[in-house]
Design a protein around this motif. Structure first.
Motif, PDB file in Angstrom:
ATOM      1  N   PRO A 149     -35.837  35.489  15.834  1.00 37.76           N
ATOM      2  CA  PRO A 149     -34.709  34.875  15.870  1.00 37.76           C
ATOM      3  C   PRO A 149     -34.784  33.479  15.441  1.00 37.76           C
ATOM      4  O   PRO A 149     -35.704  32.640  15.889  1.00 37.76           O
ATOM      5  N   GLY A 150     -33.802  33.014  14.608  1.00 43.14           N
ATOM      6  CA  GLY A 150     -33.730  31.739  13.947  1.00 43.14           C
ATOM      7  C   GLY A 150     -34.703  31.369  12.806  1.00 43.14           C
ATOM      8  O   GLY A 150     -34.794  30.283  12.147  1.00 43.14           O
ATOM      9  N   SER A 151     -35.508  32.601  12.600  1.00 40.06           N
ATOM     10  CA  SER A 151     -36.599  32.271  11.170  1.00 40.06           C
ATOM     11  C   SER A 151     -35.772  32.285  10.024  1.00 40.06           C
ATOM     12  O   SER A 151     -34.706  32.980   9.848  1.00 40.06           O
ATOM     13  N   ASP A 152     -36.453  31.825   8.615  1.00 38.13           N
ATOM     14  CA  ASP A 152     -35.713  31.847   7.394  1.00 38.13           C
ATOM     15  C   ASP A 152     -36.466  33.360   6.788  1.00 38.13           C
ATOM     16  O   ASP A 152     -37.496  33.293   6.437  1.00 38.13           O
ATOM     17  N   PRO A 153     -35.437  34.100   6.489  1.00 37.13           N
ATOM     18  CA  PRO A 153     -36.092  35.193   5.796  1.00 37.13           C
ATOM     19  C   PRO A 153     -36.928  35.065   4.595  1.00 37.13           C
ATOM     20  O   PRO A 153     -38.010  35.691   4.417  1.00 37.13           O
ATOM     21  N   LYS A 154     -36.500  34.194   3.774  1.00 35.91           N
ATOM     22  CA  LYS A 154     -37.384  34.008   2.542  1.00 35.91           C
ATOM     23  C   LYS A 154     -38.577  33.214   2.719  1.00 35.91           C
ATOM     24  O   LYS A 154     -39.501  33.597   2.175  1.00 35.91           O
ATOM     25  N   ALA A 155     -38.842  32.375   3.623  1.00 31.26           N
ATOM     26  CA  ALA A 155     -39.846  32.020   4.013  1.00 31.26           C
ATOM     27  C   ALA A 155     -40.835  32.859   4.622  1.00 31.26           C
ATOM     28  O   ALA A 155     -42.182  32.957   4.454  1.00 31.26           O
ATOM     29  N   GLN A 156     -40.370  33.709   5.544  1.00 31.59           N
ATOM     30  CA  GLN A 156     -41.144  34.907   6.060  1.00 31.59           C
ATOM     31  C   GLN A 156     -41.508  35.934   5.028  1.00 31.59           C
ATOM     32  O   GLN A 156     -42.673  36.321   5.076  1.00 31.59           O
ATOM     33  N   LEU A 157     -40.821  36.204   4.001  1.00 29.49           N
ATOM     34  CA  LEU A 157     -41.070  37.106   2.745  1.00 29.49           C
ATOM     35  C   LEU A 157     -42.272  36.362   2.230  1.00 29.49           C
ATOM     36  O   LEU A 157     -43.473  37.242   1.939  1.00 29.49           O
ATOM     37  N   GLU A 158     -42.178  35.026   2.056  1.00 25.47           N
ATOM     38  CA  GLU A 158     -43.515  34.367   1.243  1.00 25.47           C
ATOM     39  C   GLU A 158     -44.535  34.540   1.946  1.00 25.47           C
ATOM     40  O   GLU A 158     -45.816  34.820   1.494  1.00 25.47           O
ATOM     41  N   ALA A 159     -44.696  34.410   3.370  1.00 27.26           N
ATOM     42  CA  ALA A 159     -45.678  34.513   4.015  1.00 27.26           C
ATOM     43  C   ALA A 159     -46.314  36.011   4.222  1.00 27.26           C
ATOM     44  O   ALA A 159     -47.495  36.248   4.151  1.00 27.26           O
ATOM     45  N   ILE A 160     -45.352  37.089   4.035  1.00 21.40           N
ATOM     46  CA  ILE A 160     -46.061  38.540   3.962  1.00 21.40           C
ATOM     47  C   ILE A 160     -46.661  38.519   2.501  1.00 21.40           C
ATOM     48  O   ILE A 160     -47.778  39.333   2.715  1.00 21.40           O
ATOM     49  N   GLU A 161     -46.021  38.142   1.551  1.00 22.81           N
ATOM     50  CA  GLU A 161     -46.427  38.444   0.320  1.00 22.81           C
ATOM     51  C   GLU A 161     -47.836  37.901   0.057  1.00 22.81           C
ATOM     52  O   GLU A 161     -48.764  38.219  -0.323  1.00 22.81           O
ATOM     53  N   LYS A 162     -48.015  36.478   0.518  1.00 19.28           N
ATOM     54  CA  LYS A 162     -49.320  35.781   0.575  1.00 19.28           C
ATOM     55  C   LYS A 162     -50.369  36.581   1.408  1.00 19.28           C
ATOM     56  O   LYS A 162     -51.581  36.633   0.816  1.00 19.28           O
ATOM     57  N   HIS A 163     -50.193  37.003   2.397  1.00 21.38           N
ATOM     58  CA  HIS A 163     -51.073  37.829   3.204  1.00 21.38           C
ATOM     59  C   HIS A 163     -51.293  38.980   2.460  1.00 21.38           C
ATOM     60  O   HIS A 163     -52.579  39.260   2.452  1.00 21.38           O
TER      61      HIS A 163
END
Length: 451
Positions: free
Chosen positions: A323-337
């Motif tokens: 909750p409260g997180s930015d979906p686009k920033a989280q997507l970037e983290a997932i792709e980077k991982h």
């Protein structure tokens, strides 16, 4: 209405509420592609009649596009200067395949000896729909606030309504959004949902060799795509099974009600001797930490398997974000991982991205505090707050139309026994009755305020 009047009304209304629920459960309203359209069209017409009976004269079907199922919509004017309240629920349901192992017909509302009502959608979310019908009927078409009614038919499938709301923001502008698509942790223990995890879903494809080759002649040196996929997916977890994707937001759920482990194990159907994943408080694991799930994988089936090195493998990965997180920033983290952990230079393609936003209630919101009091008065117990691992993308879309507004998430879908999306989904009728009381009190008390 005061609490005594609301309770007297709700008790008398329950036979009709259960009859309405029986009718709605009887419609296999599955909006997923490939399922028949007839039940969806029939239930939408049924709902128009039910809301008209409740005094909502202007109710109509809202056309969301050629390839979309309509939403039931109405605007009921209240006294001048009163707050505007949008009441939301959804009438579509998950499929109920025979393979799930139902003990009753999922399309027939069945009451068992435990008093619960069983059937697909009995809880998620036709209980919320009938609660709204009963709540509005309590005011006979003249609520103490202006009410905008939204009952959609695609919540379970990926809805068209978010885009529609964005394009027609003025039609949905409200002071309060009441979302009846949640529930208490346990029957009789009132709680508001104050956080929803979002969801980031991607498809990952790995290629290693041009085509399948003999595992005896080439195995041991030729890179196997399925093995590489297994290694890549394994990199998302630590030794406890907790998700450890670098850069994803995570926090500890605030002190308060935790999740009972024994009850959780029973509700989730965890087998004897199998350990839960992660560590620490269950509330944090379920509500405020990310959780990656491999929801699909394309690989040769066991039946017909042959001795070859596999050239290509594809997986669908869903990551619940906090909750409260930015979906686009989280997507970037997932792709980077995923790219950083791709083994041995395999060719990787990431596609079919889907983002559902997370939501977190503001602390100390006046309407949230009022709703907590209404829940306490309705259930006869102190109202707490909790989170939800699920996602309702429309909540944030609603709030974006109305800066400064608040969303109230509650419902009759108790997490301990309701088994939403699974076999033998059920609802406790007392939870619906108490929810109706809480909603009547909330509208009545909001009506005492001026916008």
């Amino acid at each position: 209405m005061d609490p005594t009047q609301a309770r007297e009304y709700a008790e008398k209304a329950m036979p009709q509420v259960i009859d309405d629920l029986r009718t709605l459960v009887g419609h296999s309203s599955i909006a997923f592609p490939g399922f028949p359209e007839g039940p969806m069209k029939a239930i939408a017409e049924e709902l128009l009649g039910m809301f008209r009976r409740a005094g909502v004269e202007g109710v109509r079907l809202l056309d969301l596009g050629d390839d979309a199922y309509p939403a039931v919509f109405a605007e009921i004017p209240g006294p001048e200067g009163s707050p505007v309240v949008t009441m939301y629920a959804h009438y579509d349901v998950q499929p109920a395949a025979e393979s799930q192992g139902w003990s009753t017909d999922p399309w027939t509302l069945t009451q068992k000896e435990d008093g619960r009502l069983y059937g697909r959608g009995a809880a998620d979310d036709k209980s919320g729909v009938v609660a709204h019908i009963a709540t509005l009927a309590a005011f006979n078409g003249k609520p103490p606030v202006t009410v905008r009614l939204v009952v959609e038919g695609e919540e379970e499938t990926g809805s068209h309504i978010e885009a529609y709301v964005e394009e027609h923001a003025e039609d949905f502008r409200s002071d309060v959004f009441v979302v009846a698509d949640s529930g208490n942790q346990r029957v009789g223990a009132p709680a508001l949902t104050t956080g929803l995890r979002g969801d980031v879903t991607v498809t990952v494809k790995i290629r290693t060799i041009e085509s399948a080759v003999h595992s005896g002649l080439f195995g041991g040196a030729a890179p196997d795509a399925l093995v590489a996929m297994i290694q890549l997916l394994g990199s998302m977890y630590d030794e406890t099974g907790a998700t450890v994707i670098e850069g994803l937001d995570s926090y500890e759920w605030p002190d308060g009600e935790d999740i009972d482990e024994a009850g959780f194990r029973e509700s989730a159907g965890v087998l004897d001797g199998v350990e839960l994943t992660g560590s620490g408080h269950l509330a944090s694991r379920m509500w405020s930490r990310p959780a990656a799930t491999v929801i699909g994988i394309d690989a040769p089936p066991v039946a017909g398997a042959s001795n070859v090195v596999i050239p290509e493998a594809t997986a669908r990965v869903s990551v619940r974000i906090v909750p409260g997180s930015d979906p686009k920033a989280q997507l970037e983290a997932i792709e980077k991982h995923l790219r950083a952990h791709a083994p041995r230079g395999v060719q990787m393609e990431i596609s079919d991205l889907k983002l559902f936003g997370a939501w977190k209630a503001p602390e100390g919101g006046p309407v949230t505090q009022l709703a907590e009091q209404c829940m306490s008065d309705a259930f006869g117990a102190e109202c707490t707050t909790h989170g939800s691992g699920g996602s309702i993308p429309l909540v944030q879309t609603f709030l974006d139309t109305s800066p400064g507004s608040e969303a109230i998430l509650w419902g009759a879908e108790d997490e301990e026994k309701a088994r939403i999306h699974g076999p033998d989904e059920s609802v406790d009728p007392k939870e619906i009755e108490d929810l109706v009381v809480a909603q009547i009190l909330l509208l009545s008390r909001l009506g005492e305020k001026k916008a």
